[in-house]
Motif scaffolding. Structure first.
Motif, PDB file in Angstrom:
ATOM      1  N   ALA A  72      39.946  28.891  54.521  1.00 34.76           N
ATOM      2  CA  ALA A  72      39.157  29.107  53.308  1.00 34.76           C
ATOM      3  C   ALA A  72      39.995  29.795  52.235  1.00 34.76           C
ATOM      4  CB  ALA A  72      37.920  29.936  53.636  1.00 34.76           C
ATOM      5  N   LEU A  73      40.781  30.807  52.621  1.00 34.00           N
ATOM      6  CA  LEU A  73      41.609  31.513  51.647  1.00 34.00           C
ATOM      7  C   LEU A  73      42.717  30.617  51.116  1.00 34.00           C
ATOM      8  CD1 LEU A  73      42.551  33.954  50.099  1.00 34.00           C
ATOM      9  CD2 LEU A  73      43.673  34.796  52.181  1.00 34.00           C
ATOM     10  N   PHE A  74      43.367  29.866  51.986  1.00 32.26           N
ATOM     11  CA  PHE A  74      44.399  28.931  51.538  1.00 32.26           C
ATOM     12  C   PHE A  74      43.802  27.917  50.564  1.00 32.26           C
ATOM     13  CE2 PHE A  74      46.317  24.698  52.097  1.00 32.26           C
ATOM     14  CZ  PHE A  74      47.609  24.950  51.639  1.00 32.26           C
ATOM     15  N   GLY A  75      42.647  27.355  50.914  1.00 35.22           N
ATOM     16  CA  GLY A  75      42.015  26.359  50.045  1.00 35.22           C
ATOM     17  C   GLY A  75      41.588  26.945  48.715  1.00 35.22           C
ATOM     18  N   ALA A  76      41.036  28.152  48.733  1.00 32.22           N
ATOM     19  CA  ALA A  76      40.628  28.791  47.482  1.00 32.22           C
ATOM     20  C   ALA A  76      41.835  29.051  46.594  1.00 32.22           C
ATOM     21  CB  ALA A  76      39.905  30.103  47.793  1.00 32.22           C
ATOM     22  N   SER A  77      42.928  29.494  47.186  1.00 30.50           N
ATOM     23  CA  SER A  77      44.144  29.760  46.408  1.00 30.50           C
ATOM     24  C   SER A  77      44.681  28.485  45.777  1.00 30.50           C
ATOM     25  CB  SER A  77      45.212  30.404  47.306  1.00 30.50           C
ATOM     26  OG  SER A  77      44.763  31.641  47.817  1.00 30.50           O
ATOM     27  N   MET A  78      44.697  27.400  46.549  1.00 30.54           N
ATOM     28  CA  MET A  78      45.196  26.132  46.021  1.00 30.54           C
ATOM     29  C   MET A  78      44.268  25.567  44.951  1.00 30.54           C
ATOM     30  SD  MET A  78      48.074  25.791  47.359  1.00 30.54           S
ATOM     31  CE  MET A  78      48.328  24.258  46.471  1.00 30.54           C
TER      32      MET A  78
END
Length: 324
Positions: A72-78
């Motif tokens: 979720a954090l990786f996706g939000a950052s991207m």
């Protein structure tokens, strides 16, 4: 700037997604690429969950299968990165802090979004076998080192130096408690991070080797722009072993101030944007770069970041309509 795992404000992401159409579309697109990875690894589809009428809380994500928070954090950052690129153009460089290095490298084309998601999940599985914790101390690295000695905590190490007033230490839970007690006696604020693992610790060599081996399964491409690593203390070069350097985040400390100053000098005049759902990294950057002409923004901090299409010169000015 891509932050580590200590500051994931899910509510900030949800609020911004509902207010900024460009960000909402970017979240949908990015998670369309990530969710097949999630499902293939036994995790729930995160895109519909985050964009739905009842989005998850931080607790919900923490209680989901291992790796859900990291994906979720990786996706939000991207997604924030993609929306910022559409509104203000591609950045001249990226800065990665700890876990944020995965997104920083993906943002410049070293990894595909799907492989970046796989790497984020691989790291989550490795961290699940790294007992211990992390504590944020409101003091300098020098003061933190003195506290470790006073507390008799030989197995606690400096993990991250965020700025001259914030240092994170990592180690066994009992010794962290002793450090926290010692800090309290000396009026140094201390807060245990809500992360159920240790990281940036020299005792995690075996875990680092496992993670590096996992990353080597994925193909890499040359970086399209410089990537500054808070762990390496410099921008990566074409000669760097990227899997090995990512694994260094498990065993070596991240020191943010110097790498931010390097990036600010080499890309002046600079504007630093936090690409993710938090704002702590931006606060650190503001402290580090005080007295310079560099502007720092956390687009999702709720203070009216100007999502203005095609007007990067206005990025440091308040107000303005959302990007279409």
């Amino acid at each position: 700037m891509f932050a580590g795992q200590g500051d994931f404000a899910v509510s900030s992401l949800v609020r911004a997604v509902r207010a900024v159409d460009t960000l909402s579309r970017a979240v949908g697109e990015v998670f369309d690429e990530i969710d097949p990875v999630a499902v293939g690894r036994g995790l729930p589809r995160l895109g519909p969950w985050l964009l739905g009428s009842a989005p998850p809380s931080g607790r919900d994500l923490a209680e989901a299968p291992t790796g859900s928070v990291q994906l979720a954090l990786f996706g939000a950052s991207m997604a924030v990165h993609r929306a910022l690129c559409r509104c203000h153009g591609a950045p001249e460089a990226t800065v990665g802090v700890s876990f944020g290095e995965i997104a920083a490298l993906t943002a410049v084309g070293v990894f595909s979004v799907a492989d970046g998601a796989r790497i984020a999940h691989d790291l989550a599985r490795v961290l699940a076998d790294c007992p211990g914790g992390l504590t944020l101390l409101a003091c300098s690295e020098q003061t933190a080192g003195a506290l470790l000695e006073l507390a008799g905590a030989p197995d606690v190490a400096v993990a991250c130096v965020n700025d001259e007033r914030e240092t994170v230490v990592s180690g066994p839970l009992e010794q962290l408690a002793a450090v926290e007690a010692c800090a309290g006696e000396r009026a140094v604020p201390a807060a245990r991070l809500r992360l159920p693992f240790a990281s940036h610790h020299p005792a995690l060599g075996a875990a680092a080797e496992r993670f590096a081996a996992a990353v080597r399964h994925y193909g890499t491409k040359a970086a399209g722009r410089p990537v500054y690593s808070a762990v390496a203390g410099r921008p990566y070069t074409g000669g760097d072993d990227i899997p090995g350097r990512l694994a260094d985040c498990l065993i070596r400390p991240a020191r943010l101030p110097e790498v931010l100053r390097q990036a600010a000098r080499r890309h002046a005049p600079a504007v630093f944007l936090e690409s993710g759902p938090g704002s702590a990294l931006s606060r650190n950057a503001q402290r580090v770069l005080t007295g310079t002409t560099t502007a720092v923004h956390a687009p999702l901090d709720g203070t009216g970041f100007p999502w203005l299409a095609g007007q990067p010169e206005r990025i440091s000015q308040p107000g303005g309509p959302p990007c279409p």
